[in-house]
Design an enzyme around this catalytic site. Structure first.
Site, mmCIF file in Angstrom:
data_model
loop_
_atom_site.group_PDB
_atom_site.id
_atom_site.type_symbol
_atom_site.label_atom_id
_atom_site.label_comp_id
_atom_site.label_asym_id
_atom_site.label_seq_id
_atom_site.Cartn_x
_atom_site.Cartn_y
_atom_site.Cartn_z
ATOM 1 N N GLU A 71 10.198 1.855 2.271
ATOM 2 C CA GLU A 71 8.863 1.800 2.857
ATOM 3 C C GLU A 71 8.648 0.586 3.758
ATOM 4 O O GLU A 71 7.839 0.636 4.670
ATOM 5 C CB GLU A 71 7.806 1.813 1.749
ATOM 6 C CG GLU A 71 7.779 3.089 0.943
ATOM 7 C CD GLU A 71 7.498 4.318 1.798
ATOM 8 O OE1 GLU A 71 6.618 4.247 2.675
ATOM 9 O OE2 GLU A 71 8.174 5.345 1.592
ATOM 10 N N GLU A 86 0.837 -1.213 0.000
ATOM 11 C CA GLU A 86 0.000 0.000 0.000
ATOM 12 C C GLU A 86 0.869 1.258 0.000
ATOM 13 O O GLU A 86 0.599 2.221 -0.730
ATOM 14 C CB GLU A 86 -0.913 -0.024 1.229
ATOM 15 C CG GLU A 86 -1.690 1.262 1.476
ATOM 16 C CD GLU A 86 -1.671 1.666 2.934
ATOM 17 O OE1 GLU A 86 -1.269 2.818 3.212
ATOM 18 O OE2 GLU A 86 -2.029 0.843 3.793
ATOM 19 N N HIS A 87 1.933 1.246 0.812
ATOM 20 C CA HIS A 87 2.865 2.373 0.829
ATOM 21 C C HIS A 87 3.619 2.477 -0.496
ATOM 22 O O HIS A 87 3.794 3.556 -1.047
ATOM 23 C CB HIS A 87 3.887 2.190 1.959
ATOM 24 C CG HIS A 87 3.391 2.547 3.313
ATOM 25 N ND1 HIS A 87 3.976 3.506 4.091
ATOM 26 C CD2 HIS A 87 2.355 2.069 4.045
ATOM 27 C CE1 HIS A 87 3.345 3.609 5.250
ATOM 28 N NE2 HIS A 87 2.349 2.729 5.241
ATOM 29 N N GLU A 112 6.496 2.002 11.881
ATOM 30 C CA GLU A 112 5.074 2.241 12.138
ATOM 31 C C GLU A 112 4.484 1.103 12.968
ATOM 32 O O GLU A 112 3.754 1.324 13.935
ATOM 33 C CB GLU A 112 4.314 2.364 10.818
ATOM 34 C CG GLU A 112 2.811 2.520 11.004
ATOM 35 C CD GLU A 112 2.030 2.432 9.708
ATOM 36 O OE1 GLU A 112 0.786 2.397 9.769
ATOM 37 O OE2 GLU A 112 2.645 2.384 8.627
#
Length: 995
Positions: free
Chosen positions: A168, A93-94, A190
């Site tokens: 990422e 997704e990133h 994250e």
């Protein structure tokens, strides 16, 4: 008169013909730009025609909700089915948003974030979906966003450029042969931040055990210790399998021209692909033969007490999410069984003294999972918890629920479904429709709630809820009792294990391999520092400043009086709903009662009153209103820190026909609450302490920013006392020593309420239509007649900011680093150009240094009209280097060179944050806020003009402001205990944030 009627009819007919010309009549079975219309239906729940297409060549699915809404949404989603904890869907997704064939810049997403009029721009990863929604009220911008997102998902550069995965996802980082080998990467950090929360760990362990054989048993976002298992080859294969049009689901919402949408999507993208025969499926998990039991640890700081820190949970896999009636019934059951104030399981656990808070919810994966969670319990409670859950379920099966409770819960559910109070309706419908679309090939299923709701309401009369509890919960072997228990120092153990793993790996490498790794680290950082070429940037679609109207949106507010009480009235169409706010000035309180005002905010409406038990009150609110809430809001007149206007706000809403009842209930709560019911007060305070304890652990950014602002302005000191660590310590002290302090607590709450809830201390506000105002007026008169009307005297508070520069230690795997000051205290004045400065620093300098190079999930700053400025990093592996990067901001401004196109993008991106879609209730709230801040249309217009006229020279000229702010050296860090101790020389003091 006849001529006028004829003219109106003629114009109406002309408008109809023109509409037909713009919107051709779509017929089922026909093909439009490669899309075959499978079904067309007017869906009353969304008040729009809904058209379902299949693209014949590529197999893509497309659903259009042709709503009369200028806030248009485009979304493309893929059914993504991970098979391990690498976090491949999340990293994908990133990564797809980091450059594509037609838009070969390093991050088209960030270019759009800098310079688009989007009202929503994001991408999200779920357990079984990866979805890419964008929205805009500007037609040109909408198609630009669609173009970039379609190219990103279908033509990403990640396949040819492994640096994207490294940045990422994760990579080895080695600065020198003799240096320490580290893991780094945006998603890696994250998820380290995400898993600093015990509740995230609890959810992971529940799913892992409940779904051992399908995708729901793995972490689609990535489990931190597993993420380094992801390879480039696996990554590319994942994209090839799941990111094909045959596995895509495109949602279009709003008033854009459907013919143009279909033509563009077909011509530019889907016509280039052939349909795949394979359909992505998720097999159902085979049911267990017997309920399972497990214990898992989570980290707390070394030396922590283990008392009241265990989480107990019971989970059940129940049916499928495409059964809409079952889904609605389960929502009702969770509220009736657990979440309602007099819910039988809540009361049983409370009576048994197990935990301080309990809640329940349903995760609607392909198979529903109902979970009951108790927090702040103890390990020895697990068997009693299990027994009480079983006994309570059986009792409900035998005796049923209280009818009035169920009526209230159903009414509140129905109110919420029909109100649809969201300014992002396209996004709301996305989440409603994708389960039915994914798993029943029916995009209409999740939107059409009226029929299943009616069936559930009818079924309740015939024992539906009891039947579900008996057959699908009580007698369901596909269940799990999970205990998550605290383990002091576990985070240190995990960190040391990872360090050893990395050290062992480094030791296994030859000198040549180490040199290669150093070179790769250096090359990646150079790539991250590099800027996009003008040629690449020129390929990105963009608006012009001429596309932006210089006008500002102003929401009217009429000042009235009812019984000598000032009323702020925002006229708007609200579909027969009264949106009311009552503002009571906190400055009538002596300073020592400020935290008690927040305590009052947390308990009022949850206690017994003169005429209602707390359970009867909860039922009455559910049956007669769409919501009753209280909060504390602070405004600053003229944006001056010396003009703090703190308000205790009572917010409520109801259909007009229930207006009088609404105000009678408000009066009962404000005037007749019993603060001396010791048992009930003790229970409610324990629950609130448990919730703020969880919030403190889960919201390091909020804790640090609140604490930071208390270092340098009065409003920050006030906010710290009502929502920061200072309030947390206050509440923890009260709950810990409740038995000796309960009389004082009751007396202080009663005193606070008596001073606040005074007719002379009230400003009322309402958003409704003119026809409804009389109902509001009558209701307010009812309230006014019960309020005391004593003379009001505003107190003078001595709120003294002090720079403390603290390190706040927690069981966190990452840091939240903040630094800031108040520019007005340094003699500077606000300008709209500061908004552009914030946009440039957040989306360029800090984005690059803190996120892209540093590996944090985010780096940004904010400038406010009140003078408050902050620099912040989010889920950051670093600490000292982040503060150093903040301090280098003036150097960045000194060397700033921005082309005209880049400046245009920055300005457009700034405007996008100032203008957004709103609901009637939001427009009313904005109008009222502007009233208290003393904002005029002229001020808004001037600010927008300042934004639109910003030049590079304006931005560079603000270097002294930034330099002076950072030179005050006020900072606060929330983070990992070891990391803060390693950097203790940076802080005036370090402290543990939770008890």
């Amino acid at each position: 008169m006849k001529k006028r009627i004829f003219s109106i009819l003629f114009l109406a007919a002309l408008a109809t013909l023109w509409a037909c010309k713009l919107k051709p009549s779509y017929e089922v079975g026909k093909v439009y730009h490669g899309f075959k219309l499978v079904k067309k239906e007017f869906v009353k729940e969304v008040n729009a025609d809904c058209l379902y297409f299949i693209h014949e060549k590529s197999g893509a699915h497309l659903f259009k909700i042709a709503a009369d809404d200028n806030n248009k949404l485009f979304n493309i989603a893929f059914k993504t089915v991970p098979e391990n904890d690498f976090g491949t869907p999340h990293i994908m997704e990133h990564s797809v948003l980091n450059g594509s064939k037609n838009f070969p810049v390093k991050s088209p997403f960030d270019v759009l974030r800098k310079g688009s009029l989007n009202t929503f721009l994001n991408a999200m990863t779920g357990a079984d979906i990866t979805t890419y929604p964008v929205a805009s009220m500007n037609n040109k911008d909408y198609f630009n966003l669609m173009h970039v997102y379609l190219d990103a998902v279908f033509n990403p550069l990640l396949k040819e450029d492994p640096r994207i995965l490294k940045q990422e996802g994760w990579h080895y980082e080695l600065d020198s042969i003799n240096g320490e080998l580290r893991y780094n990467g945006v998603v890696y950090n994250e998820m380290k931040g995400a898993y600093s929360s015990p509740t995230r760990e609890l959810g992971y362990q529940i799913n892992k055990i409940l779904f051992p054989d399908n995708t729901y048993g793995v972490e689609s976002g990535g489990y931190p210790t597993a993420i380094p298992g992801l390879t480039q080859e696996y990554f590319v294969a994942f994209h090839n399998k799941f990111y094909h049009p045959s596995n895509s689901y495109i949602l279009l919402y709003g008033n854009a021209d459907l013919d143009k949408e279909l033509e563009f999507i077909d011509k530019e993208y889907l016509s280039k692909y052939d349909r795949l025969d394979e359909k992505i499926e998720i097999p159902l998990q085979k049911p267990f033969e017997a309920k399972k039991y497990a214990e898992k640890p989570y980290p707390v700081p070394e030396g922590s007490s283990l008392k009241d820190k265990t989480y107990l949970s019971m989970s059940y896999v129940i049916g499928e999410s495409t059964d809409m009636e079952l889904g609605l019934a389960l929502d009702i059951i969770t509220d009736a069984l657990v979440n309602n104030e007099t819910a039988p399981l809540r009361l049983a656990l409370q009576e048994a003294g197990i935990g301080k808070d309990v809640n329940a919810w349903v995760n609607d994966y392909k198979q529903n999972v109902l979970t009951i969670r108790v927090q702040n319990a103890n390990l020895e409670d697990k068997d009693r918890f299990d027994k009480i859950v079983t006994e309570t379920l059986q009792k409900v099966v035998d005796e049923g629920f209280d009818k009035e409770t169920i009526d209230g819960i159903v009414n509140r559910l129905e109110f919420r479904l029909r109100e649809g109070n969201s300014s992002q309706k396209g996004l709301m419908y996305l989440w409603q429709n994708y389960k039915g679309w994914f798993f029943a090939d029916d995009p209409y299923l999740g939107l059409k709630f009226e029929e299943p709701l009616a069936a559930v309401k009818d079924g309740i009369k015939n024992g539906l809820l009891q039947k579900i509890i008996k057959e699908q919960i009580l007698n369901n072997p596909h269940a799990l009792l999970l205990v998550l228990k605290p383990q002091p120092g576990l985070e240190k153990v995990i960190t040391q294990k990872i360090k050893k793993e990395l050290a062992d790996y480094k030791a296994s490498l030859s000198k040549e391999e180490l040199e290669k790794l150093v070179e790769e680290t250096k090359a990646l950082k150079e790539f991250q520092k590099s800027e996009d070429s003008p040629e690449a940037l020129a390929k990105m679609p963009m608006l012009k400043l001429s596309d932006i109207s210089p006008d500002v949106e102003w929401y009217n507010l009429e000042e009235k009086k009812v019984d000598n009480v000032p009323v702020l009235y925002h006229p708007d169409f609200t579909n027969d709903i009264l949106y009311t706010n009552l503002y009571f000035d906190l400055r009538v309180l002596p300073q020592e009662l400020i935290p008690y005002a927040q305590l009052l905010n947390q308990v009022i409406g949850l206690l017994n009153t003169k005429n209602y038990s707390y359970g009867d009150l909860d039922n009455a609110l559910n049956i007669n209103t769409g919501g009753f809430y209280t909060s504390i809001s602070s405004f600053q007149k003229d944006y001056s820190d010396d003009n703090l206007i703190p308000k205790f706000v009572v917010t409520s809403k109801a259909f007009t026909e229930k207006g009088d009842t609404l105000f009678k209930l408000i009066s009962e709560i404000l005037i007749n609450t019993k603060y001396d019911d010791v048992d009930r007060l003790k229970s409610v305070l324990a629950r609130q302490q448990s919730r703020i304890d969880a919030r403190i652990k889960n919201n390091g950014m909020g804790v640090a920013l609140t604490r930071l602002s208390s270092y340098y302005n009065k409003s920050g000191v006030f906010n710290e006392q009502i929502q920061g660590l200072e309030y947390y310590n206050f509440l923890t002290d009260l709950t810990t020593n409740f038995d000796s302090k309960h009389q004082e607590i009751s007396e202080k709450l009663a005193e606070t309420a008596k001073l606040l809830f005074n007719k002379s201390n009230l400003i009322a506000a309402v958003t409704c239509s003119d026809e409804q105002f009389e109902t509001f007026e009558n209701g307010l008169k009812i309230l006014n007649s019960t309020l005391p009307n004593n003379e009001v005297k505003l107190q003078t508070w001595n709120l003294v900011p002090t720079i403390k520069n603290e390190g706040l230690m927690a069981a966190s795997k990452v840091q939240f680093v903040t630094k800031g000051y108040d520019f007005k205290k340094l003699g500077y004045k606000w300008s709209g150009k500061m908004r552009v400065l914030s946009q440039i620093l957040s989306t360029d300098y800090l984005q690059t240094q803190i996120r892209v190079i540093g590996g944090a999930y985010g780096g940004f700053c904010g400038f406010s009209q009140s003078g408050n400025v902050y620099f912040a990093s989010y889920r950051d592996p670093n600490l000292k280097s982040t503060l150093e990067n903040f301090d280098k901001t003036p150097e960045f401004l000194d060397s700033l060179e921005v082309s005209d196109d880049e400046m245009t993008r920055y300005i457009i991106g700034t405007v996008a944050k100032m203008e957004y879609p709103t609901t009637p209730s939001q427009r009313g709230s904005i109008a009222i806020s502007r009233y208290f801040y003393n904002i005029t249309p002229q001020m808004l217009k001037q600010e927008k003009e300042e934004v639109l006229s910003t030049t590079v020279e304006d931005i560079k000229s603000m270097k002294p402001i930034v330099n002076d702010i950072l030179s005050q050296n006020a900072y606060c860090v929330f983070g990992n205990t070891q990391k803060i101790k390693e950097n203790k020389d940076l802080f005036k003091s370090i402290l543990n944030v939770t008890k």
